[in-house]
Design a protein around this motif. Sequence first.
Motif, PDB file in Angstrom:
ATOM      1  N   VAL A  99       0.821  -1.217   0.000  1.00 15.94           N
ATOM      2  CA  VAL A  99       0.000   0.000   0.000  1.00 15.94           C
ATOM      3  C   VAL A  99       0.859   1.274   0.000  1.00 15.94           C
ATOM      4  O   VAL A  99       0.462   2.290  -0.567  1.00 15.94           O
ATOM      5  CB  VAL A  99      -0.988   0.008   1.199  1.00 15.94           C
ATOM      6  CG1 VAL A  99      -2.163  -0.912   0.934  1.00 15.94           C
ATOM      7  CG2 VAL A  99      -0.303  -0.358   2.504  1.00 15.94           C
ATOM      8  N   ARG A 100       2.028   1.218   0.616  1.00 14.26           N
ATOM      9  CA  ARG A 100       2.893   2.415   0.594  1.00 14.26           C
ATOM     10  C   ARG A 100       3.629   2.530  -0.740  1.00 14.26           C
ATOM     11  O   ARG A 100       3.787   3.622  -1.292  1.00 14.26           O
ATOM     12  CB  ARG A 100       3.906   2.352   1.728  1.00 14.26           C
ATOM     13  CG  ARG A 100       3.267   2.589   3.074  1.00 14.26           C
ATOM     14  CD  ARG A 100       4.269   2.439   4.210  1.00 14.26           C
ATOM     15  NE  ARG A 100       3.551   2.240   5.451  1.00 14.26           N
ATOM     16  CZ  ARG A 100       3.001   3.218   6.150  1.00 14.26           C
ATOM     17  NH1 ARG A 100       3.115   4.457   5.753  1.00 14.26           N
ATOM     18  NH2 ARG A 100       2.342   2.946   7.253  1.00 14.26           N
ATOM     19  N   GLU A 101       4.074   1.384  -1.253  1.00 14.36           N
ATOM     20  CA  GLU A 101       4.768   1.388  -2.552  1.00 14.36           C
ATOM     21  C   GLU A 101       3.848   1.938  -3.644  1.00 14.36           C
ATOM     22  O   GLU A 101       4.320   2.432  -4.668  1.00 14.36           O
ATOM     23  CB  GLU A 101       5.199  -0.034  -2.935  1.00 14.36           C
ATOM     24  CG  GLU A 101       6.272  -0.642  -2.036  1.00 14.36           C
ATOM     25  CD  GLU A 101       5.720  -1.249  -0.739  1.00 14.36           C
ATOM     26  OE1 GLU A 101       4.572  -0.931  -0.347  1.00 14.36           O
ATOM     27  OE2 GLU A 101       6.449  -2.023  -0.111  1.00 14.36           O
ATOM     28  N   ALA A 102       2.534   1.847  -3.426  1.00  7.39           N
ATOM     29  CA  ALA A 102       1.568   2.294  -4.451  1.00  7.39           C
ATOM     30  C   ALA A 102       1.251   3.782  -4.345  1.00  7.39           C
ATOM     31  O   ALA A 102       0.426   4.289  -5.124  1.00  7.39           O
ATOM     32  CB  ALA A 102       0.277   1.485  -4.329  1.00  7.39           C
ATOM     33  N   TYR A 103       1.857   4.505  -3.394  1.00  6.58           N
ATOM     34  CA  TYR A 103       1.603   5.949  -3.301  1.00  6.58           C
ATOM     35  C   TYR A 103       1.879   6.596  -4.657  1.00  6.58           C
ATOM     36  O   TYR A 103       2.897   6.312  -5.298  1.00  6.58           O
ATOM     37  CB  TYR A 103       2.496   6.590  -2.229  1.00  6.58           C
ATOM     38  CG  TYR A 103       2.042   6.346  -0.795  1.00  6.58           C
ATOM     39  CD1 TYR A 103       0.784   5.833  -0.503  1.00  6.58           C
ATOM     40  CD2 TYR A 103       2.884   6.650   0.273  1.00  6.58           C
ATOM     41  CE1 TYR A 103       0.374   5.616   0.800  1.00  6.58           C
ATOM     42  CE2 TYR A 103       2.484   6.435   1.591  1.00  6.58           C
ATOM     43  CZ  TYR A 103       1.224   5.917   1.839  1.00  6.58           C
ATOM     44  OH  TYR A 103       0.826   5.690   3.135  1.00  6.58           O
ATOM     45  N   GLY A 104       0.998   7.447  -5.101  1.00  8.64           N
ATOM     46  CA  GLY A 104       1.167   8.135  -6.390  1.00  8.64           C
ATOM     47  C   GLY A 104       0.517   7.399  -7.550  1.00  8.64           C
ATOM     48  O   GLY A 104       0.368   7.957  -8.631  1.00  8.64           O
ATOM     49  N   SER A 105       0.130   6.133  -7.337  1.00  4.97           N
ATOM     50  CA  SER A 105      -0.460   5.342  -8.428  1.00  4.97           C
ATOM     51  C   SER A 105      -1.976   5.260  -8.279  1.00  4.97           C
ATOM     52  O   SER A 105      -2.520   5.508  -7.207  1.00  4.97           O
ATOM     53  CB  SER A 105       0.070   3.901  -8.400  1.00  4.97           C
ATOM     54  OG  SER A 105       1.465   3.875  -8.471  1.00  4.97           O
ATOM     55  N   ASP A 106      -2.639   4.841  -9.363  1.00  2.00           N
ATOM     56  CA  ASP A 106      -4.020   4.371  -9.249  1.00  2.00           C
ATOM     57  C   ASP A 106      -3.954   2.974  -8.632  1.00  2.00           C
ATOM     58  O   ASP A 106      -2.948   2.273  -8.783  1.00  2.00           O
ATOM     59  CB  ASP A 106      -4.673   4.247 -10.634  1.00  2.00           C
ATOM     60  CG  ASP A 106      -4.904   5.606 -11.287  1.00  2.00           C
ATOM     61  OD1 ASP A 106      -4.582   6.630 -10.655  1.00  2.00           O
ATOM     62  OD2 ASP A 106      -5.391   5.634 -12.430  1.00  2.00           O
ATOM     63  N   VAL A 107      -5.023   2.571  -7.944  1.00  2.00           N
ATOM     64  CA  VAL A 107      -5.052   1.222  -7.348  1.00  2.00           C
ATOM     65  C   VAL A 107      -6.365   0.559  -7.706  1.00  2.00           C
ATOM     66  O   VAL A 107      -7.437   1.159  -7.572  1.00  2.00           O
ATOM     67  CB  VAL A 107      -4.908   1.274  -5.807  1.00  2.00           C
ATOM     68  CG1 VAL A 107      -4.966  -0.139  -5.218  1.00  2.00           C
ATOM     69  CG2 VAL A 107      -3.594   1.949  -5.402  1.00  2.00           C
ATOM     70  N   ILE A 108      -6.266  -0.689  -8.161  1.00  2.00           N
ATOM     71  CA  ILE A 108      -7.471  -1.490  -8.388  1.00  2.00           C
ATOM     72  C   ILE A 108      -7.404  -2.701  -7.456  1.00  2.00           C
ATOM     73  O   ILE A 108      -6.395  -3.396  -7.396  1.00  2.00           O
ATOM     74  CB  ILE A 108      -7.608  -1.890  -9.874  1.00  2.00           C
ATOM     75  CG1 ILE A 108      -8.906  -2.650 -10.108  1.00  2.00           C
ATOM     76  CG2 ILE A 108      -6.441  -2.730 -10.368  1.00  2.00           C
ATOM     77  CD1 ILE A 108      -9.244  -2.822 -11.595  1.00  2.00           C
TER      78      ILE A 108
END
Length: 271
Positions: A99-108
Amino acid sequence: MIPRPHRIREIRRDTNDTYTFDLVPADDGPPMSFAPGQFNMIYVAGVGEVPISISGDPLEPRATVHTVRAVGSVTRVMCALKPGAIVGLRGPFGTAWPVREAYGSDVIVVAGGIGLAPIRPAIYHLFSYRDNYGKLAILYGARTPRDLLFRRELEKWRSRFDVDVDITVDSPGEDWYGKVGVVTNLIPRAHVDPMETVALICGPEVMIRFTVIALRDRGVAPENIYVSLERNMKCGVGLCGHCQCGPEFICKDGPVFPFSRVERYLKVREL
Ligand SMILES: Cc1cc2nc3c(=O)[nH]c(=O)nc-3n(C[C@H](O)[C@H](O)[C@H](O)COP(=O)(O)OP(=O)(O)OC[C@H]3O[C@@H](n4cnc5c(N)ncnc54)[C@H](O)[C@@H]3O)c2cc1C
Ligand code: FES
């Protein structure tokens, strides 16, 4: 390795065979902190021990929350317990959703059946840190409307303007006015930019395989696809080899993996 006694403070019935338990330390000591995606080994006295993911909010550690489906000897006995009963917890164990590595991205987020429970802590994190992400989509599928977990909460999530929540069932009942079909049907229309998307998938392995194909078809990069795996476990800490898949120990190197790392083991039920 010694289970810590926990008292069942509250039990909520989610479906016909699935219950959510709020567990608190029996000695009134400090509650357990955990990362989204981790699991505990739950010991039910006189019956045995089973791995169960934590399904609560990582920022609400007043109780350790587990959602359990009664499928066999340990889970059936646990689901028949009453508030006040004691169970043992070892953990938390295993890897976390990125969840932290995904900062800045869209998430599905794509969940199937009881797979919504292990991924719910990641959803809580996405909501708690909403500004750190681009677009969010949650796609959830269950066999029938009666098998949908956390129905009230799903409605709450659906009423938010900052997340696209889409739900489908394989077989509708008379009171179902929503979508019908497998959860992968929802992927082509999910409101995310595939080139910027991190995908989190939890559910039966056949659903994981087809979800990955649909995500790749939409252009989500394979290295951005994460899955949570289940295998029979005994120790939960990489000692007994019970959960081993090739070089990977699902208990210690998982249960959350980048899909590319475990793709070739997904057809193996038990080694
Ligand atoms: C990392 C991890 C996280 C998990 N998280 C959860 C969770 O959050 N909630 C949850 O309910 N379960 C979860 N599980 C699955 C859970 O551990 C098993 O359902 C449990 O071990 C079954 O134990 P039992 O003694 O009740 O059943 P057993 O007596 O061992 O099994 C009885 C029968 O049930 C079948 N069975 C076993 N597991 C399943 C299953 N998952 N689905 C359908 N049939 C099954 C067996 O094949 C057997 O026929 C998780 C498993 C892992 C590895
Ligand atoms: S459960 Fe013992 S090594 Fe994974």
